[in-house]
Design an enzyme around this catalytic site. Structure first.
Site, short mmCIF file in Angstrom:
data_model
loop_
_atom_site.label_atom_id
_atom_site.label_comp_id
_atom_site.label_asym_id
_atom_site.label_seq_id
_atom_site.Cartn_x
_atom_site.Cartn_y
_atom_site.Cartn_z
CB SER A 18 5.90 18.14 6.81
OG SER A 18 5.58 17.83 8.14
CE LYS A 42 3.78 13.57 12.00
NZ LYS A 42 2.64 13.82 11.08
CG ASN A 66 -2.17 10.91 7.10
OD1 ASN A 66 -2.17 11.30 8.27
ND2 ASN A 66 -2.07 11.74 6.07
N GLY A 69 -2.48 12.15 13.12
CA GLY A 69 -2.79 12.97 14.30
C GLY A 69 -1.57 13.58 14.95
CG ASN A 123 0.19 21.52 9.09
OD1 ASN A 123 -0.79 21.88 8.47
ND2 ASN A 123 0.46 20.25 9.35
CB CYS A 126 -3.03 18.94 10.48
SG CYS A 126 -3.29 17.23 11.03
CB ILE A 187 -2.64 20.76 -1.80
CG1 ILE A 187 -2.42 19.40 -2.45
CG2 ILE A 187 -3.08 21.77 -2.81
CD1 ILE A 187 -3.66 18.76 -3.06
CG ASN A 188 -1.75 19.09 4.76
OD1 ASN A 188 -1.76 17.86 4.62
ND2 ASN A 188 -1.36 19.65 5.88
N GLY A 213 -0.90 11.33 -2.46
CA GLY A 213 -0.43 10.42 -3.51
C GLY A 213 -0.89 10.88 -4.89
C1 SIN Z 1 -1.00 14.06 10.67
O1 SIN Z 1 -0.06 13.86 11.45
O2 SIN Z 1 -2.17 13.82 10.99
C2 SIN Z 1 -0.74 14.57 9.29
C3 SIN Z 1 -0.34 15.98 9.30
C4 SIN Z 1 -1.05 16.83 8.31
O3 SIN Z 1 -1.86 16.34 7.51
O4 SIN Z 1 -0.85 18.04 8.31
#
Ligand code: SIN
Length: 300
Positions: A18, A42, A66, A69, A123, A126, A187-188, A213
């Site tokens: 995702s 997403k 990243n 959000g 999720n 995040c 993992i996230n 990564g």
């Molecule tokens: C994000 O859109 O901030 C990333 C989503 C996530 O890390 O779960």
């Protein structure tokens, strides 16, 4: 190459992670989407979100940070405008959901239960939003509670996506299972920070962000192994997978399927290459069924 996640058969174990594959449209210009085991879209929220202000991506050695959000068009738009496109392909569709409140998660699960998605990934990991997100995912009691509540509204198999930003990943995975999760994914991203030494400011406007990564792969493999040793539900492993060999590592550690994320930004054709790499490993090892790789790690 077929695997089964919570009663849903995937043509192969390779899913897009995702947030790295949009809703599949752009990548569909580079690869045959029918070659994927699944597409996890997403992250969706109840109402549309613009996400965090830029800069929200920073390259790091062997990875990226990243702080997107959760930019997305909202769950209803997804069902009406993106699902008809995605359903044309012979692959499984996984909707990833994030909410500000338990009620929002439940409402999204209800909306998606009436759609053509095959599985729902909740999720609770995040790291980039002030409300919801990882706030639900770092305490066992909260994980179990939200999973139980969402399950009441969810007619599709529910995957709970776990955060690595915890002390004991086994405890959190067990809490998700106890709450009724049909599978867990991990993992996230790992919470991180990068600093511009000239301006003396963090590079990301949000100051901190999630690291993904190859840099995170050993952490992810270790956590997948720890989780598969305590839960009975299937585990989807992810974190820094770039090649078929990386995918094999996760499956030996116990993952029933894998997700490829950041690598999509390096090479938009990487997912079919990971599938091919897995197939080559099976041939070399004279293994006829990819399921025979799952959990076959031999400890020292
Ligand atoms: C994000 O859109 O901030 C990333 C989503 C996530 O890390 O779960």
């Amino acid at each position: 190459m077929k695997v089964n996640i919570a009663g849903v058969e995937l043509n192969n174990p390779v899913i897009t992670a995702s947030g790295t594959f949009g809703f599949g449209r752009e990548y569909g210009e580079y690869i045959d989407l029918n070659k994927l085991g699944g597409i996890c879209v997403k992250g969706l929220t109840f109402t549309p979100r613009k996400g965090n202000p830029p800069p929200r991506i920073a390259e790091t050695p062997a990875g990226i940070l990243n702080s997107v959000g959760l930019q997305n068009p909202g769950v209803k738009y997804f069902v009406d405008h993106e699902m008809p496109f995605l359903k044309k392909f012979d692959t499984r569709i996984i909707a990833n959901i994030s909410g500000n409140t338990v009620e929002e998660y439940c409402s999204m699960a209800e909306i998606l239960s009436d759609s053509d998605v095959d599985l729902i990934e909740m999720n609770i990991s995040c790291p980039n939003v002030k409300e919801g997100g990882v706030a639900f995912g770092t305490k066992a009691s909260t994980v179990s509670h939200i999973t139980k509540e969402v399950k009441k509204h969810c007619a599709k198999p529910l995957i709970v996506k776990l955060s690595p930003n915890v002390t004991d990943i086994k405890e959190i995975a067990l809490a998700a299972e106890e709450g009724g999760a049909d599978a867990v994914s991990l993992i996230n991203t790992l919470l991180g920070m990068a600093i511009d030494i000239h301006s003396r400011k963090p590079i990301l406007a949000n100051n901190v962000g999630g690291l993904s990564g190859p840099a995170v792969k050993p952490v992810a493999v270790r956590m997948v192994w720890q989780v598969t040793s305590v839960v009975k539900v299937p585990v989807i492993g992810m974190g820094g997978i770039m090649t078929g060999e990386d995918a094999v590592e996760f499956m030996l550690a116990g993952a029933s399927a894998v997700a490829v994320g950041t690598a999509n930004f390096v090479d938009p054709q990487v997912c079919p290459k990971v599938v091919q790499g897995l197939e080559s490993y099976l041939k070399q090892q004279h293994i006829h069924d990819v399921k025979d790789v799952i959990g076959k790690l031999e400890l020292n």
